[in-house]
Design an enzyme around this catalytic site. Sequence first.
Site, PDB file in Angstrom:
ATOM      1  N   GLY A 193       0.658  -1.055  -0.443  1.00 33.54           N
ATOM      2  CA  GLY A 193      -0.178   0.134   0.541  1.00 33.54           C
ATOM      3  C   GLY A 193       0.978   1.001   0.362  1.00 33.54           C
ATOM      4  O   GLY A 193       1.828   1.522  -0.050  1.00 33.54           O
ATOM      5  N   ASN A 194       0.019   2.839   0.523  1.00 39.38           N
ATOM      6  CA  ASN A 194       1.002   3.866   0.470  1.00 39.38           C
ATOM      7  C   ASN A 194       0.427   4.378   1.625  1.00 39.38           C
ATOM      8  O   ASN A 194      -1.157   3.948   2.177  1.00 39.38           O
ATOM      9  CB  ASN A 194       1.238   4.204  -1.398  1.00 39.38           C
ATOM     10  CG  ASN A 194      -0.673   4.516  -1.383  1.00 39.38           C
ATOM     11  OD1 ASN A 194      -1.473   5.635  -1.003  1.00 39.38           O
ATOM     12  ND2 ASN A 194      -0.526   4.541  -3.002  1.00 39.38           N
TER      13      ASN A 194
END
Length: 435
Positions: free
Chosen positions: A223-224
Amino acid sequence: MTSGTTPGPAPAAAGGRAPRVVLGVAGGIAAYKAALLLRELTETGHDVTVVPTAASERFVGRATWEALSGHPVATDVWTSASEVPHVRLGRHADLVVVAPATADLLARAAHGLADDLLTNVLLTATCPVLLVPAMHTEMWQHPATRANVALLRERGTTVLEPASGRLTGADSGPGRLPEPADIAAAARRLLGSGARGQDLAGRRVVVSAGGTREPLDPVRFLGNRSSGRQGVALAAAAAARGARVTLVAAHLEVPVPAAVDVVRAGTAVELAEAVTAAADGADAVVMAAAVADFRPAARATAKIKKGEDPGQDPVVVLERNPDVLAGLVAARAGAPSPVLVGFAAETGDEHGGVLEHGRAKLARKGCDLLVLNEVGETRGFATATNEVVLLGADGSERTVPESSKDVVADAVWDAVVPMLAAITTTPENPWTGAP
Ligand code: CTP
């Protein structure tokens, strides 16, 4: 960075006069921030009368309000009684803003008390009312405050959510007064701010927001750090300006705004499908989502185990995700619709500065507008992290110095609106809302 974007001038009220705002200030430490709000409102052409509570004068004296507003200040209904200020102010205002609104002020407003000038004004006001709470987290979360806020909202009063962060003393949490620029933006929206007002009425727009999550196995993902705040602010601003909004939401850390259609998307592929579908017939698409460029080539159906042999540690092979924005550019095949907006966070390096990278990305992506956010420090930016630059495909370049996501959101739509002029709207069926 050639020019700055400041909030536009206040809309003229009926008869061409400056809009009249009553700024109520209740007794909390955040009262000092109301001075900045007052300045912002007066500098953008609003005629502001300040009505402090008696308690607030322990924090900021009336000389400050009188000097900054250019109007005399009173806290009780007995000063200049012959002018009946408690009725006149409320009746003649175009907007009443209370910032900070303390727990006590919210309670008095909710229950219709009228024991000072400000609560009298709130009872006589026929215009929109904006309350901006600021208090300690426990007070904000107390069932009494929750019930008061719910009652006020039910009656049509706008009560902003407080910001989260450092409070008075060492504690932190929800309860901070939002930044003056955010409050001013909300005030302008309620006033139907000039050319902005409902300038997206009849338009259908799509905004993507948040960070995609690319699964590795049933419990893990790549993810980020995107919170989705900017995309959510864009969706809220478009809705406030009259657009029908589809928010394609990847992972968000903020609640979705009211009055928008929400389509959830977990992965980049899901987001690509949702945005492409929503973009069909839309007037504008803003890609604020942080879309993963790559995903794990294989997704394990069972949780990946550590195992005994370090020599057998898994290696993650990545494969490319679709470029959603590039797909939209290709799909419109040179047509003016929809207007396409991309985002980019860039740093300068040996190949060029932030602006060069931004311009190159704008050209590469083929969109109409790129919202460029510098991460790091290079020439042209004083305090890099808070500025964005709007780069237009026509070569235009506009700096938005404010850090607030609401201010940036309005600036983006300000840039999009003229681009929409080339696209005709389909009048809505007034009975169904459908085109
Ligand atoms: N974007 C997209 N699809 C992707 C990746 C990005 O639509 N797979 C969009 C983003 O939402 C953003 C714009 O493209 O509006 C720019 O994203 P960015 O990650 O900066 O662009 P990249 O082309 O991935 O460039 P870089 O190599 O600099 O990461």
